[in-house]
Design an enzyme around this catalytic site. Structure first.
Site, PDB file in Angstrom:
ATOM      1  N   LEU A  20       0.817  -1.216   0.000  1.00 10.25           N
ATOM      2  CA  LEU A  20       0.000   0.000   0.000  1.00 10.25           C
ATOM      3  C   LEU A  20       0.851   1.267   0.000  1.00 10.25           C
ATOM      4  O   LEU A  20       0.314   2.381  -0.031  1.00 10.25           O
ATOM      5  CB  LEU A  20      -0.928   0.001   1.216  1.00 10.25           C
ATOM      6  CG  LEU A  20      -2.008  -1.087   1.221  1.00 10.25           C
ATOM      7  CD1 LEU A  20      -2.731  -1.112   2.556  1.00 10.25           C
ATOM      8  CD2 LEU A  20      -2.992  -0.869   0.087  1.00 10.25           C
ATOM      9  N   LYS A  70      15.317  -5.858   4.262  1.00  6.46           N
ATOM     10  CA  LYS A  70      15.708  -4.969   5.373  1.00  6.46           C
ATOM     11  C   LYS A  70      17.140  -5.224   5.865  1.00  6.46           C
ATOM     12  O   LYS A  70      17.885  -4.256   6.068  1.00  6.46           O
ATOM     13  CB  LYS A  70      14.695  -5.079   6.507  1.00  6.46           C
ATOM     14  CG  LYS A  70      13.338  -4.505   6.135  1.00  6.46           C
ATOM     15  CD  LYS A  70      12.360  -4.532   7.288  1.00  6.46           C
ATOM     16  CE  LYS A  70      11.019  -3.952   6.874  1.00  6.46           C
ATOM     17  NZ  LYS A  70      10.051  -3.912   7.996  1.00  6.46           N
ATOM     18  N   GLU A  82      21.575   5.840  14.189  1.00  6.74           N
ATOM     19  CA  GLU A  82      21.808   5.117  15.438  1.00  6.74           C
ATOM     20  C   GLU A  82      20.655   4.175  15.756  1.00  6.74           C
ATOM     21  O   GLU A  82      20.860   3.042  16.175  1.00  6.74           O
ATOM     22  CB  GLU A  82      22.008   6.108  16.589  1.00  6.74           C
ATOM     23  CG  GLU A  82      22.235   5.475  17.937  1.00  6.74           C
ATOM     24  CD  GLU A  82      23.573   4.755  18.076  1.00  6.74           C
ATOM     25  OE1 GLU A  82      23.811   4.176  19.140  1.00  6.74           O
ATOM     26  OE2 GLU A  82      24.367   4.783  17.111  1.00  6.74           O
ATOM     27  N   ARG A 155       7.546 -18.965  20.839  1.00 10.60           N
ATOM     28  CA  ARG A 155       7.252 -20.398  20.791  1.00 10.60           C
ATOM     29  C   ARG A 155       8.459 -21.221  21.208  1.00 10.60           C
ATOM     30  O   ARG A 155       8.331 -22.232  21.893  1.00 10.60           O
ATOM     31  CB  ARG A 155       6.821 -20.778  19.370  1.00 10.60           C
ATOM     32  CG  ARG A 155       6.150 -22.149  19.279  1.00 10.60           C
ATOM     33  CD  ARG A 155       5.562 -22.364  17.898  1.00 10.60           C
ATOM     34  NE  ARG A 155       4.674 -21.282  17.501  1.00 10.60           N
ATOM     35  CZ  ARG A 155       3.408 -21.161  17.918  1.00 10.60           C
ATOM     36  NH1 ARG A 155       2.910 -22.050  18.760  1.00 10.60           N
ATOM     37  NH2 ARG A 155       2.679 -20.156  17.496  1.00 10.60           N
ATOM     38  N   PRO A 157      12.870 -20.993  22.437  1.00 15.49           N
ATOM     39  CA  PRO A 157      13.817 -20.082  23.117  1.00 15.49           C
ATOM     40  C   PRO A 157      14.661 -19.301  22.117  1.00 15.49           C
ATOM     41  O   PRO A 157      15.863 -19.498  21.985  1.00 15.49           O
ATOM     42  CB  PRO A 157      14.655 -21.027  23.975  1.00 15.49           C
ATOM     43  CG  PRO A 157      14.567 -22.352  23.303  1.00 15.49           C
ATOM     44  CD  PRO A 157      13.206 -22.411  22.669  1.00 15.49           C
ATOM     45  N   GLY A 241      -2.459  -2.769  12.743  1.00 11.33           N
ATOM     46  CA  GLY A 241      -1.189  -2.462  12.105  1.00 11.33           C
ATOM     47  C   GLY A 241      -1.269  -1.370  11.063  1.00 11.33           C
ATOM     48  O   GLY A 241      -0.227  -0.869  10.608  1.00 11.33           O
TER      49      GLY A 241
END
Length: 280
Positions: A20, A70, A82, A155, A157, A241
């Site tokens: 979008l 990303k 930063e 779910r 560790p 969201g």
């Protein structure tokens, strides 16, 4: 200030056709009469970001970056803010005189979503569902709330990276498993639950989350999300969201154009786009 010279921006991702971002940014250009600006969606498979951005024409002022790019945006940039370094993620690349600057406006979006719960009490305890790439911007945003603490529920560790991120921002945090018998009571008594788990995994958590007083769900389509519907049915308050999506886009718009983002025009465009999708 932005000038009249032809300028471009784009969102990079794979898949990207559903994005979008073109609607949001184009609405901003139209509201400010930035006729020289255009915004497009470019498919960017894993490993392709450096080639696409590195060969971009001078007209490109910035790129919005979604998955899987990303981490690549962070590694590609000549300069990193930063906050992007602290969350180890970049959703924004901005052309500068020295090359490309990586930033993370996902933090702005996360803070906008948190702030939408205007009745959040002081020094809140927040249960964060998930510890992946979406969780870290929320941790950075939570760090802006004085006295906030986080319980990270996963779910497996695998919360180590999220715990390290919280430590970098100076936020008190601990982790539990989603199967931990103490978690239902924690969710019932906590001030806010934030979900960053994708829809397929979140479906299994509807009854767990139902008693929450407040929910921020990073998901927004279809609406209400399964978790959102459960919390609303239980009498809680829900922020979706879409608020995060708008917040991060406003930050990108200003970085790209050097103009104040027309928030209301972009909000209206997003609402109309989501309503259209829901009616299909």
């Amino acid at each position: 200030m932005a000038d009249s010279t032809a300028a471009k921006a784009a969102v990079l991702g794979d898949p990207v056709a559903h994005s979008l971002s073109p609607i949001l940014h184009t609405a901003g250009y139209e509201a400010l009469s930035l006729a020289a600006w255009s915004y497009e969606a470019i498919r960017c498979p894993e490993g392709a970001l450096a080639g696409i951005v590195g060969s971009a024409e001078d007209e490109y002022r910035g790129f919005s970056v979604t998955m899987p790019g990303k981490p690549e945006a962070l590694a590609f940039a000549d300069e990193v803010t930063e906050r992007a370094r602290l969350v180890d993620s970049a959703n924004t690349l901005v052309r500068t005189g020295a090359g490309w600057l990586a930033d993370c406006t996902d933090i702005d979006g996360a803070f906008a979503a948190l702030s939408a719960h205007e009745d959040l009490p002081p020094s809140p305890t927040i249960v964060l569902l998930g510890a992946g790439g979406t969780a870290r911007p929320f941790i950075a945003a939570i760090a802006r709330i004085p006295g906030a603490s986080i319980i990270i529920a996963t779910r497996r560790p695998t919360a180590g990276g999220a715990l390290e991120c919280a430590a970098r921002f100076g936020v008190e945090a601990r982790d539990v498993r989603l199967t931990d018998p103490e978690l239902p009571a924690l969710i019932e008594s906590t001030d806010l639950v934030v979900n960053t788990i994708p829809e397929t995994g979140a479906l299994e958590l509807t009854e767990l989350v139902r008693p929450a007083a407040r929910l921020v769900d990073a998901l927004y389509h279809p609406w209400p999300t399964p978790l959102g519907a459960a919390v609303l049915a239980g009498g809680g308050k829900v922020v979706g969201g879409d608020t995060m999506l708008l917040g991060q886009a406003l930050g990108q718009f200003e970085l790209f154009t050097e103009e104040a983002a027309p928030a209301e025009a972009m909000r209206l465009a997003l609402r109309n786009a989501l309503e259209e999708r829901s009616s299909r």
